[in-house]
Design an enzyme around this catalytic site. Structure first.
Site, PDB file in Angstrom:
ATOM      1  CD  GLU A 140      -5.560   5.115   2.783  1.00  0.00           C
ATOM      2  OE1 GLU A 140      -4.507   5.819   2.199  1.00  0.00           O
ATOM      3  OE2 GLU A 140      -5.966   4.293   2.139  1.00  0.00           O
ATOM      4  CD  GLU A 192      -2.394   2.300  -4.091  1.00  0.00           C
ATOM      5  OE1 GLU A 192      -2.869   3.603  -3.994  1.00  0.00           O
ATOM      6  OE2 GLU A 192      -2.868   1.579  -3.292  1.00  0.00           O
ATOM      7  CG  HIS A 193      -0.233   5.978  -0.899  1.00  0.00           C
ATOM      8  ND1 HIS A 193      -0.835   7.067  -0.306  1.00  0.00           N
ATOM      9  CD2 HIS A 193      -1.081   5.095  -0.745  1.00  0.00           C
ATOM     10  CE1 HIS A 193      -2.198   6.975   0.226  1.00  0.00           C
ATOM     11  NE2 HIS A 193      -2.346   5.593  -0.103  1.00  0.00           N
ATOM     12  CD  GLU A 208       2.692   9.611   0.395  1.00  0.00           C
ATOM     13  OE1 GLU A 208       1.417   9.037   0.317  1.00  0.00           O
ATOM     14  OE2 GLU A 208       2.657  10.818   0.117  1.00  0.00           O
ATOM     15  CG  HIS A 231      -1.910   1.098   1.568  1.00  0.00           C
ATOM     16  ND1 HIS A 231      -2.726   1.374   2.323  1.00  0.00           N
ATOM     17  CD2 HIS A 231      -2.369   1.999   0.391  1.00  0.00           C
ATOM     18  CE1 HIS A 231      -3.477   2.191   2.288  1.00  0.00           C
ATOM     19  NE2 HIS A 231      -3.340   2.800   1.116  1.00  0.00           N
TER      20      HIS A 231
HETATM   21 ZN   LIG Z   1      -3.973   4.511   0.390  1.00  0.00          ZN
END
Ligand SMILES: [Zn+2]
Length: 242
Positions: free
Chosen positions: A166, A71-72, A144, A68
């Protein structure tokens, strides 16, 4: 229109299979890069939204959320496109009808759709380049992923990070937490027992070195695949690397 023949090679991609799928009223073609083995699935139909998705098998071995965070982070620029916000730049003047990136339990997707052919090819190049050649500096990982933070010299030490925050939000939903623990109970020892998005308590266990290593291991053409959905395609439109 080119009459594609199974077994023939088009722009470096061998057509392995073609089939009419009535359920979606489409011609579906499965290509494979003759050198790299990268699969490319092309779907031809009347949909005016020309869709592309670059996909990688990103199988997590823990719940640090490395897939994840990656991905960011790849969307924070590449050598060819050294910009800090790829989505923001595309959205400034784009005609896209879909633009996103998603981390699944064992896969990461980078899809977009546009009704404009020129934009379709331009964004395809951006997506392929940022995914395969991201800058990935330590500062991006810390922003991130996670980093230590202090509001002032005598303030308490905090952990912060975009994905960390998040996932704190995601795990505040009891349903999400129940699903995570249910999969862990049903499939112990498998990749599906891990939280690919990142368990907030495990995210700070991830090091920068592990983060870079995960990209090197999983983001390369043989583990990647392309998905094209447009009318009037040619297989050479897929980026050469995958
Ligand atoms: Zn995310």
């Amino acid at each position: 229109m080119t009459d594609f023949t199974p077994g023939s090679t088009y722009h470096g991609f061998i057509l392995r299979r073609k089939e009419h799928v009535a359920d979606i009223n489409s011609e579906v073609y499965l290509f494979e890069h003759e050198v790299l083995g990268t699969p490319a699935l092309a779907i031809k139909n009347a949909d005016p939204n020309k869709t592309f998705c670059f996909t990688f098998q990103t199988v997590p071995e823990d719940s640090t959320g490395v897939a994840h965070i990656l991905e960011h982070s790849v969307l924070m620029g590449s050598k060819k496109y050294p910009i800090h916000d790829v989505f923001g730049e595309i959205n400034k003047g784009g005609l896209t009808t879909f633009l996103n990136a998603m981390t699944g339990s064992d896969t990461t997707w980078y899809p977009f759709a546009s009704r404009n052919m020129m934009e379709y090819f331009n964004i395809m190049d951006v997506y392929c380049d940022v995914a395969l050649n991201p800058l990935l500096p330590r500062s991006t990982f810390e922003q991130e992923g996670w980093h230590y933070h202090k509001e002032s010299a005598d303030a308490p030490l905090q952990l912060q990070g975009v994905v960390l925050n998040e996932m704190k939000g995601a795990f505040s939903d009891p349903i999400r937490s129940i699903f995570h623990h249910t999969f862990g109970g049903l499939m112990p020892g498998s990749t599906y027992a891990h939280e690919s998005g990142g368990d907030p308590s495990a995210i700070p266990d991830l090091s920068y070195e592990q983060f870079v290593e995960f990209h090197q291991k999983h983001y390369h053409p043989p583990t990647g695949s392309c998905f094209l959905w447009r009318c009037g395609f040619g297989p050479g439109t897929c980026c050469g690397a995958g």
